[in-house]
Design a protein around this motif. Structure first.
Motif, PDB file in Angstrom:
ATOM      1  N   ASN A  56      11.495   0.104   3.832  1.00 14.47           N
ATOM      2  CA  ASN A  56      10.503   0.465   2.820  1.00 14.47           C
ATOM      3  C   ASN A  56       9.103   0.766   3.352  1.00 14.47           C
ATOM      4  OD1 ASN A  56      11.907  -0.147   0.060  1.00 14.47           O
ATOM      5  ND2 ASN A  56      12.420  -1.873   1.364  1.00 14.47           N
ATOM      6  N   CYS A  57       8.824   0.366   4.583  1.00 18.42           N
ATOM      7  CA  CYS A  57       7.441   0.444   5.051  1.00 18.42           C
ATOM      8  C   CYS A  57       7.271   1.254   6.336  1.00 18.42           C
ATOM      9  CB  CYS A  57       6.882  -0.954   5.296  1.00 18.42           C
ATOM     10  SG  CYS A  57       7.282  -2.152   4.003  1.00 18.42           S
ATOM     11  N   CYS A  60       5.813   4.813   7.255  1.00 22.48           N
ATOM     12  CA  CYS A  60       4.356   5.009   7.425  1.00 22.48           C
ATOM     13  C   CYS A  60       3.757   3.960   8.360  1.00 22.48           C
ATOM     14  CB  CYS A  60       3.650   4.931   6.083  1.00 22.48           C
ATOM     15  SG  CYS A  60       4.241   6.152   4.900  1.00 22.48           S
ATOM     16  N   HIS A  61       4.198   2.700   8.207  1.00 19.48           N
ATOM     17  CA  HIS A  61       3.625   1.613   9.005  1.00 19.48           C
ATOM     18  C   HIS A  61       4.444   1.386  10.268  1.00 19.48           C
ATOM     19  CE1 HIS A  61       0.690   0.260   5.925  1.00 19.48           C
ATOM     20  NE2 HIS A  61       1.620   0.633   5.057  1.00 19.48           N
ATOM     21  N   ASN A  67       1.065   8.941   8.304  1.00 19.71           N
ATOM     22  CA  ASN A  67       0.681   9.176   6.900  1.00 19.71           C
ATOM     23  C   ASN A  67      -0.556   8.382   6.484  1.00 19.71           C
ATOM     24  OD1 ASN A  67       2.926  10.900   6.460  1.00 19.71           O
ATOM     25  ND2 ASN A  67       4.232   9.109   6.145  1.00 19.71           N
ATOM     26  N   ARG A  86      -4.567  -8.753   5.140  1.00 14.49           N
ATOM     27  CA  ARG A  86      -4.632  -7.451   4.487  1.00 14.49           C
ATOM     28  C   ARG A  86      -4.009  -7.458   3.090  1.00 14.49           C
ATOM     29  NH1 ARG A  86      -5.508  -2.947   7.932  1.00 14.49           N
ATOM     30  NH2 ARG A  86      -5.620  -3.423  10.138  1.00 14.49           N
ATOM     31  N   ARG A  91      -0.424  -6.397  -2.505  1.00 22.32           N
ATOM     32  CA  ARG A  91      -0.156  -4.965  -2.555  1.00 22.32           C
ATOM     33  C   ARG A  91       1.295  -4.659  -2.943  1.00 22.32           C
ATOM     34  NH1 ARG A  91      -3.785  -1.285  -0.392  1.00 22.32           N
ATOM     35  NH2 ARG A  91      -2.452   0.213  -1.460  1.00 22.32           N
ATOM     36  N   MET A  99       2.446  -0.913  -2.791  1.00 24.51           N
ATOM     37  CA  MET A  99       3.039  -0.610  -1.494  1.00 24.51           C
ATOM     38  C   MET A  99       4.509  -0.929  -1.593  1.00 24.51           C
ATOM     39  SD  MET A  99       1.325   0.728   0.883  1.00 24.51           S
ATOM     40  CE  MET A  99      -0.167   1.564   0.412  1.00 24.51           C
TER      41      MET A  99
HETATM   42  C1  HEC Z   1       4.316   6.620   2.296  1.00 29.42           C
HETATM   43  C2  HEC Z   1       3.611   5.840   3.283  1.00 29.42           C
HETATM   44  C3  HEC Z   1       3.565   4.351   3.126  1.00 29.42           C
HETATM   45  C4  HEC Z   1       4.600   3.466   2.922  1.00 29.42           C
HETATM   46  C5  HEC Z   1       6.068   3.787   2.785  1.00 29.42           C
HETATM   47  C6  HEC Z   1       4.020   2.159   2.883  1.00 29.42           C
HETATM   48  N1  HEC Z   1       2.676   2.227   3.048  1.00 29.42           N
HETATM   49 FE1  HEC Z   1       1.337   0.681   3.092  1.00 29.42          FE
HETATM   50  N2  HEC Z   1      -0.181   1.965   3.293  1.00 29.42           N
HETATM   51  C7  HEC Z   1      -0.088   3.340   3.370  1.00 29.42           C
HETATM   52  C8  HEC Z   1      -1.426   3.928   3.406  1.00 29.42           C
HETATM   53  C9  HEC Z   1      -1.738   5.414   3.510  1.00 29.42           C
HETATM   54  C10 HEC Z   1      -2.338   2.858   3.320  1.00 29.42           C
HETATM   55  C11 HEC Z   1      -3.872   2.916   3.300  1.00 29.42           C
HETATM   56  C12 HEC Z   1      -4.380   3.245   1.913  1.00 29.42           C
HETATM   57  C13 HEC Z   1      -4.203   2.101   0.952  1.00 29.42           C
HETATM   58  O1  HEC Z   1      -4.573   0.951   1.271  1.00 29.42           O
HETATM   59  O2  HEC Z   1      -3.666   2.336  -0.131  1.00 29.42           O
HETATM   60  C14 HEC Z   1      -1.528   1.646   3.247  1.00 29.42           C
HETATM   61  C15 HEC Z   1      -2.059   0.367   3.160  1.00 29.42           C
HETATM   62  C16 HEC Z   1      -1.315  -0.784   3.144  1.00 29.42           C
HETATM   63  C17 HEC Z   1      -1.875  -2.109   3.098  1.00 29.42           C
HETATM   64  C18 HEC Z   1      -3.359  -2.465   3.030  1.00 29.42           C
HETATM   65  C19 HEC Z   1      -3.939  -2.413   4.426  1.00 29.42           C
HETATM   66  C20 HEC Z   1      -5.402  -2.793   4.427  1.00 29.42           C
HETATM   67  O3  HEC Z   1      -5.915  -3.157   5.487  1.00 29.42           O
HETATM   68  O4  HEC Z   1      -6.043  -2.680   3.364  1.00 29.42           O
HETATM   69  C21 HEC Z   1      -0.835  -2.980   3.105  1.00 29.42           C
HETATM   70  C22 HEC Z   1      -0.912  -4.505   3.107  1.00 29.42           C
HETATM   71  C23 HEC Z   1       0.373  -2.197   3.157  1.00 29.42           C
HETATM   72  N3  HEC Z   1       0.043  -0.874   3.178  1.00 29.42           N
HETATM   73  C24 HEC Z   1       1.639  -2.730   3.185  1.00 29.42           C
HETATM   74  C25 HEC Z   1       2.797  -1.967   3.051  1.00 29.42           C
HETATM   75  C26 HEC Z   1       4.098  -2.533   2.938  1.00 29.42           C
HETATM   76  C27 HEC Z   1       4.398  -4.030   3.020  1.00 29.42           C
HETATM   77  C28 HEC Z   1       4.967  -1.515   2.777  1.00 29.42           C
HETATM   78  C29 HEC Z   1       6.427  -1.596   2.537  1.00 29.42           C
HETATM   79  C30 HEC Z   1       6.872  -2.517   1.528  1.00 29.42           C
HETATM   80  C31 HEC Z   1       4.208  -0.279   2.806  1.00 29.42           C
HETATM   81  N4  HEC Z   1       2.889  -0.602   2.965  1.00 29.42           N
HETATM   82  C32 HEC Z   1       4.749   0.991   2.692  1.00 29.42           C
HETATM   83  C33 HEC Z   1       1.075   4.059   3.418  1.00 29.42           C
HETATM   84  C34 HEC Z   1       2.346   3.564   3.202  1.00 29.42           C
END
Ligand code: HEC
Length: 123
Positions: A56-57, A60-61, A67, A86, A91, A99
């Motif tokens: 799921n993550c 991008c991560h 992305n 974070r 989130r 997220m």
């Molecule tokens: C499609 C791409 C994408 C996916 C898939 C994704 N993320 Fe993200 N994530 C981002 C982006 C772009 C940001 C920065 C913008 C924001 O905070 O919304 C971010 C920000 C975050 C942050 C905040 C970071 C901060 O320092 O503020 C967290 C925590 C996070 N993601 C966790 C997750 C987790 C856990 C998953 C899976 C369950 C996930 N993300 C899936 C793109 C993604």
């Protein structure tokens, strides 16, 4: 009438027995590291959390993140630090700013990650 009553009694006895049996096995850790763990009370990063993050993550991560994701979530310590610093847990439960961005994961997956954090991030 009499025989069906006895049959019902046996069915009830069987149910009670079956239920009490599964109650007993719950919470008992058989300690086999190779078996898939059906007990949700003993979680691990490797078996439980990593597959959810991977699916799921990491699109991008990943390492490196893509992305515009600000950090990578490819190891236990990176996931732990995202939970601690974070707001990862809020989130993944946030309906306005979720997220992953395209929609929340199933409740069971979100709960599992929270439970794992509460258990002290077991490996
Ligand atoms: C499609 C791409 C994408 C996916 C898939 C994704 N993320 Fe993200 N994530 C981002 C982006 C772009 C940001 C920065 C913008 C924001 O905070 O919304 C971010 C920000 C975050 C942050 C905040 C970071 C901060 O320092 O503020 C967290 C925590 C996070 N993601 C966790 C997750 C987790 C856990 C998953 C899976 C369950 C996930 N993300 C899936 C793109 C993604």
């Amino acid at each position: 009438m009499k025989t069906s009553g006895i049959g019902l009694l046996f069915a009830l006895l069987f149910l009670v027995f079956a239920c009490s049996k599964s109650d007993n096995s719950e919470g008992v850790d058989m300690g086999d590291p190779n078996s898939e763990d059906p007990d949700p009370t003993t979680l691990s990063y490797q078996n439980d959390v990593r597959p959810i993050i991977q699916g799921n993550c990491l699109s991008c991560h990943g390492n490196p993140p893509t992305n515009n994701a600000p950090m990578s979530l490819t190891s236990l310590s990176l996931v732990q630090s995202a939970i601690e610093n974070r707001n990862l847990l809020s989130r993944i439960n946030n309906t306005t700013n979720p997220m992953p961005p395209d929609g929340l994961m199933p409740q069971s997956a979100r709960q599992l990650i929270a439970d794992w954090a509460n258990q002290g991030f077991p490996e």
